[in-house]
Design a protein around this motif. Structure first.
Motif, short mmCIF file in Angstrom:
data_model
loop_
_atom_site.label_atom_id
_atom_site.label_comp_id
_atom_site.label_asym_id
_atom_site.label_seq_id
_atom_site.Cartn_x
_atom_site.Cartn_y
_atom_site.Cartn_z
N ALA A 1 71.61 -27.36 84.83
CA ALA A 1 72.01 -27.82 86.90
C ALA A 1 73.18 -28.77 86.12
O ALA A 1 73.50 -29.21 87.00
N THR A 2 72.65 -29.95 85.61
CA THR A 2 73.34 -31.11 84.90
C THR A 2 74.79 -30.87 84.75
O THR A 2 76.12 -31.30 84.98
N VAL A 3 75.03 -30.20 83.85
CA VAL A 3 76.51 -29.61 83.45
C VAL A 3 76.88 -28.65 84.31
O VAL A 3 78.51 -29.27 84.67
N HIS A 4 76.95 -28.19 85.12
CA HIS A 4 77.19 -27.13 85.92
C HIS A 4 77.83 -27.87 86.78
O HIS A 4 78.79 -28.33 87.52
N GLY A 5 76.96 -28.56 87.45
CA GLY A 5 77.20 -29.70 88.22
C GLY A 5 78.48 -30.86 88.04
O GLY A 5 79.02 -31.19 89.13
N ALA A 6 78.76 -30.90 86.70
CA ALA A 6 79.63 -31.64 85.67
C ALA A 6 80.62 -31.67 85.90
O ALA A 6 81.58 -31.89 86.47
N MET A 7 80.93 -29.98 86.40
CA MET A 7 81.73 -28.61 85.85
C MET A 7 82.44 -29.06 87.38
O MET A 7 83.75 -29.53 87.81
N LEU A 8 81.28 -29.32 88.48
CA LEU A 8 81.95 -29.03 90.07
C LEU A 8 82.58 -30.42 90.39
O LEU A 8 83.27 -30.46 90.96
N SER A 9 81.75 -31.38 89.75
CA SER A 9 82.33 -32.95 90.15
C SER A 9 83.71 -33.22 89.03
O SER A 9 84.69 -33.37 90.51
N SER A 10 83.66 -32.72 88.14
CA SER A 10 84.89 -33.26 87.28
C SER A 10 86.18 -31.71 88.41
O SER A 10 87.09 -32.77 88.49
#
Length: 192
Positions: free
Chosen positions: A161-170
């Protein structure tokens, strides 16, 4: 999966960036027709429905991901280094623009609107990724190289969830550095 014709392969190859740009509803067979240079009827011959096309694309994407993770397992023994390599892969893709977002993460954000057969493949992708990460966390726990507050299964889901959320934030910030800013401390919290 059966062998696909070169035209079907080209259709799949050209559809992937369209999904990354606009999701499931962000492209049509007319778009693919223009890009590939074939008639829409020819696309329908290879993929009778858009749902079938995207399902096959996601199935292939998942297989490629699993093969990549298996190769990583063959060359990297240390669980912490596997976590760094996994996030490093995405950092490289996001920075270069070669794969600025996970296809399945983007589709997962559209789950309520996806056809059932596509949604099922997206779920299988996330289960496979969580299963691999669970094994990495278990190995790290057994070796004493990773420290965690929760069971490996929970940490794996948090990591996904964090890695994919980081993609979204980026993507939201338009800045690849945001991804690294989020995932570097994520990985490091397990190796302290």
């Amino acid at each position: 999966m059966t062998e696909l014709s070169s035209t079907a392969e080209e259709i799949l190859r050209r559809t992937r960036p369209l999904i990354l740009l606009g999701g499931y509803d962000g492209f049509s067979y007319a778009d693919i027709s223009t890009i590939v240079g074939i008639r829409k009827a020819s696309i329908h011959h290879h993929f009778p429905t858009k749902a079938q096309l995207v399902r096959i694309l996601v199935e292939r994407y998942r297989r490629e991901a699993i093969e990549g993770l298996q190769k990583m397992d063959e060359v990297i023994a240390d669980p912490a280094e596997k976590l760094r390599a996994y996030t490093g892969y995405w950092q490289s893709c996001i920075t270069s623009g070669s794969e600025p977002f996970c296809v399945c993460a983007l589709l997962a954000s559209q789950m309520p609107a996806l056809p059932d057969e596509v949604a099922a493949e997206v779920r299988v992708h996330f289960r496979a990724l969580a299963t691999w990460l669970t094994s990495v966390f278990r190995d790290g726990l057994e070796q004493g190289s990773l420290h965690m507050a929760h069971d490996p299964e929970i940490e794996a889901e948090v990591f996904v969830a964090t890695v994919h959320g980081a993609m979204l934030s980026s993507r939201a910030h338009g800045d690849p550095a945001v991804f690294e800013m989020i995932v570097r401390p994520l990985v490091e919290r397990f190796v302290r």
